[in-house]
Design a protein around this motif. Structure first.
Motif, PDB file in Angstrom:
ATOM      1  N   PRO A 106      16.518  96.027  32.042  1.00 14.46           N
ATOM      2  CA  PRO A 106      15.481  95.097  31.570  1.00 14.46           C
ATOM      3  C   PRO A 106      16.069  94.041  30.651  1.00 14.46           C
ATOM      4  N   ALA A 107      15.276  93.015  30.405  1.00 13.87           N
ATOM      5  CA  ALA A 107      15.734  91.916  29.556  1.00 13.87           C
ATOM      6  C   ALA A 107      16.125  92.435  28.175  1.00 13.87           C
ATOM      7  N   SER A 152      15.437 100.896  25.393  1.00 14.96           N
ATOM      8  CA  SER A 152      14.587 100.001  26.175  1.00 14.96           C
ATOM      9  C   SER A 152      14.742 100.238  27.671  1.00 14.96           C
ATOM     10  N   ALA A 153      15.902 100.749  28.099  1.00 12.33           N
ATOM     11  CA  ALA A 153      16.115 101.052  29.511  1.00 12.33           C
ATOM     12  C   ALA A 153      15.637 102.447  29.898  1.00 12.33           C
ATOM     13  N   GLY A 154      15.109 103.209  28.953  1.00 12.15           N
ATOM     14  CA  GLY A 154      14.578 104.529  29.258  1.00 12.15           C
ATOM     15  C   GLY A 154      15.591 105.650  29.197  1.00 12.15           C
ATOM     16  N   ARG A 155      16.785 105.408  28.671  1.00 15.27           N
ATOM     17  CA  ARG A 155      17.779 106.466  28.552  1.00 15.27           C
ATOM     18  C   ARG A 155      17.532 107.278  27.284  1.00 15.27           C
ATOM     19  N   GLU A 156      17.710 108.581  27.378  1.00 14.06           N
ATOM     20  CA  GLU A 156      17.514 109.470  26.247  1.00 14.06           C
ATOM     21  C   GLU A 156      18.861 109.855  25.634  1.00 14.06           C
ATOM     22  N   LEU A 157      18.821 110.173  24.359  1.00 14.50           N
ATOM     23  CA  LEU A 157      20.028 110.593  23.653  1.00 14.50           C
ATOM     24  C   LEU A 157      20.306 112.050  23.981  1.00 14.50           C
ATOM     25  N   ARG A 158      21.423 112.293  24.658  1.00 16.69           N
ATOM     26  CA  ARG A 158      21.804 113.645  25.050  1.00 16.69           C
ATOM     27  C   ARG A 158      22.833 114.210  24.065  1.00 16.69           C
ATOM     28  N   PRO A 159      22.980 115.540  24.029  1.00 16.08           N
ATOM     29  CA  PRO A 159      23.917 116.134  23.051  1.00 16.08           C
ATOM     30  C   PRO A 159      25.341 115.626  23.191  1.00 16.08           C
ATOM     31  N   TYR A 304      25.043  96.301  27.249  1.00 12.62           N
ATOM     32  CA  TYR A 304      24.798  96.292  28.697  1.00 12.62           C
ATOM     33  C   TYR A 304      25.203  97.629  29.325  1.00 12.62           C
ATOM     34  N   SER A 305      26.319  98.193  28.884  1.00 12.17           N
ATOM     35  CA  SER A 305      26.736  99.498  29.407  1.00 12.17           C
ATOM     36  C   SER A 305      25.748 100.589  29.026  1.00 12.17           C
ATOM     37  N   ALA A 306      25.159 100.485  27.845  1.00 16.44           N
ATOM     38  CA  ALA A 306      24.172 101.481  27.449  1.00 16.44           C
ATOM     39  C   ALA A 306      22.908 101.388  28.290  1.00 16.44           C
TER      40      ALA A 306
END
Length: 596
Positions: A106-107, A152-159, A304-306
């Motif tokens: 997303p933007a 914002s891209a919907g990724r969650e913080l994983r261990p 951008y990579s995130a």
């Protein structure tokens, strides 16, 4: 009269003057309109509007084949021949990154934009004077920008993502604490690798190896992504942008005016303000601009990579062809027997003492220790390569094959651990004879880490190899962090000072080339050795006036020591010490040279 249309009326319907479009059927197939209804733009049909319509089942009159025959319309012509050089029905294959990267993110959001801008400004202001706490300060907004972008891209913080991120920030404390350039370089490179792993989230061998190479695949895409977001937001909120610019300019003017007044009113405040604010001059503007661009591109690539990471785990390496048990196990069993014989000889040496071995071989203790260490280091590296290749072609028929693989390779790992211990013991003997140097402590640290890798391989054979790639990456990062925090230059100085107090031998010329981390240990030497060892450090500290954000704790501590106890002018004594030669047994001239 016949109820069929005349030739003239037929020619008028199919005349070239009639407007023909690509989606209109031929005149002979057009269903007649009701009486009195004339389609617009059809003069031929308009002339025959008063005649009764032909029945739908009436035969179609044949066209004249004379010289006035109508031309074939464009929609009835044969299609053009395709280009023989162009592949039909095939699109160019997608690139590797386009296959491994998810759709466009997303933007870019406002929080990410502000974090990227803060990273670029801090890079330009703080990184121009050297490395210290400033590197950690710059990394914080860059990490925040990547966090906002991933959210914002919907990724969650994983261990595991948290492990890589915290490990990368912890490695950046090494430049803030140590002055030596070589552990700082290792720490910075390892921090970049862990940060890239945190952004891409890889877990397989290809993923861990490729994801740790950096943010180069996302640099150009990140700049385009950021520019598109800035343009879109500038078009939608021109009024807010102008408000922010005006407020920033007014705040800077107020800080400049009142800061100048307060600095001129109080000298202490002027010193504090001068030590806190970056020293920016016009002469280093190109360097600052380069650092601004570097910070901007790096922060955009991280964000951008995130948001759209490259899934390096999509690259799979097919296992090799499985071998039968005899073909696979026989060479490894022979290798295990060779290792066992060598280890048995080492136990005999430990029980009988080194003197007997030296008498039989005619070698000196230093030669025996030095030659043995390097050979055993290479043996450890080659053993790891043998294990990797053996796993690729291992038999995979059933439980019996798995038991055979675990038994043979487990025995090889255990025997190699004994070889690692023997190599470290030889290095300890060599250091006792000639002292500790940068090269010796580095290769000893590598050998120790290889031992940790062997232990992890043994654990993977027992509990499963799913976590092995990430576990080895964690062990490497932890080793680099411990290596930097322990201060290798400080350890070298301490060991050589301890040897001087025991046998009165020390290499002052070598110790003078260490970093400021060695000053506390060298400060304990008696005069004139102390002044001779610290003379270069005092000159460097006097010439160096680095700001707080680019000064490590080791440099600050060395400056305090030299200010409390300045060195003496011992030129003649220092020259005499430099001319002395080491007459210890086993000394060789080429051993004093250490390129590291």
């Amino acid at each position: 009269m016949s109820d069929q249309p005349s030739d003239a009326s037929s020619r008028s319907e199919t005349s070239p003057e009639s407007p023909v479009s690509g989606d209109v059927p031929p005149a002979s197939a057009v269903t007649p309109e009701p009486d009195g209804v004339v389609p617009p733009g059809d003069p031929g049909r308009a002339k025959a509007a008063g005649k009764p319509a032909r029945a739908s089942n009436a035969p179609v009159p044949a066209q004249d084949a004379g010289p006035d025959a109508p031309k074939v319309p464009a929609y009835l012509q044969a299609p053009p021949r395709p280009d023989v050089w162009q592949r039909r029905g095939q699109q160019p294959p997608p690139g590797v990154l386009s296959r491994l990267r998810p759709p466009s993110p997303p933007a870019i959001g406002p929080a990410t934009l502000w974090s990227v801008l803060a990273t670029a400004l801090l890079s330009a202001l703080l990184l121009g004077d050297g490395l210290g706490p400033n590197l950690l300060i710059v990394a914080v907004p860059a990490a925040l920008g990547a966090f906002f972008s991933a959210r914002s891209a919907g990724r969650e913080l994983r261990p595991w993502t948290a492990v890589w991120a915290v490990g990368g920030l912890a490695l950046l404390t090494v430049p803030a604490l140590r002055e030596a350039g070589w552990p700082v370089f290792l720490a910075v490179v390892s921090a970049l690798a862990l940060g890239s792993l945190a952004l891409h989230g890889s877990r397989s061998w290809p993923g861990v190896l490729l994801a740790s190479l950096g943010l180069f695949p996302s640099a150009a895409a990140g700049v385009r992504w950021g520019w598109q977001g800035v343009r879109a937001r500038a078009d939608d909120s021109r009024g807010r942008v102008r408000t922010v610019v005006r407020s920033t300019v007014v705040a800077l003017v107020l800080l400049l005016v009142f800061g100048t007044l307060f600095a001129s009113a109080d000298a202490a405040f002027a010193d504090l303000l001068g030590s806190l604010t970056p020293d920016v001059s016009v002469g280093d503007s190109p360097w600052r601009i380069f650092l601004f661009a570097l910070g901007l591109v790096g922060a955009l690539a991280a964000a951008y990579s995130a948001a759209a990471p490259v899934r390096w785990d999509g690259i799979t390496v097919r296992p090799g062809k499985a071998r039968n048990r005899v073909e696979w196990a026989l060479p490894l069993i022979v290798l295990n027997l060779l290792f066992a014989v060598f280890i048995a000889l080492q136990l005999v040496v430990l029980l009988g003492g080194y003197d007997k071995v030296l008498d039989e071989t005619g070698l000196k203790l230093s030669e025996y220790a030095r030659q043995g260490f390097w050979q055993l280091l290479w043996a450890t590296l080659l053993t790891l390569l043998v294990i990797a290749l053996a796993l690729r072609w291992a038999p995979r028929g059933g439980p019996g094959d798995r038991t055979l693989v675990r038994s043979v390779l487990g025995s090889l790992c255990v025997l190699t651990l004994v070889v690692v211990f023997s190599a470290l013991r030889r290095m300890d003997l060599y250091v006792d004879a000639f002292g500790l140097t940068r090269l010796r402590i580095s290769v000893a640290a590598v050998e120790l880490w290889l031992g940790v890798v062997l232990i992890l391989i043994i654990a993977a054979g027992v509990f499963g190899a799913r976590l092995l790639p990430r576990a080895i990456a964690v062990s490497a990062a932890a080793g680099v962090l411990a290596f930097g925090l322990l201060s290798p230059d400080g350890l070298i100085a301490e060991q050589n000072v301890a040897r001087y107090h025991s046998d009165r031998t020390i290499d002052i010329d070598y110790l003078k080339g260490l970093s400021a981390d060695a000053v506390p240990a060298l400060d304990t030497l008696p005069e004139p050795l102390r002044s001779c060892a610290l003379r270069n450090f005092e000159r460097d500290v006097a010439l160096q006036d680095a700001p707080w954000y680019s000064s490590s704790w080791g440099e600050v501590r060395a400056r305090e020591i030299l200010e409390e106890r300045p060195v003496r002018n011992e030129g003649v004594e220092c020259y005499r010490l430099g001319q002395e030669t080491d007459e210890r047994d086993g000394y060789e001239e080429d051993d004093s040279y250490d390129p590291y």
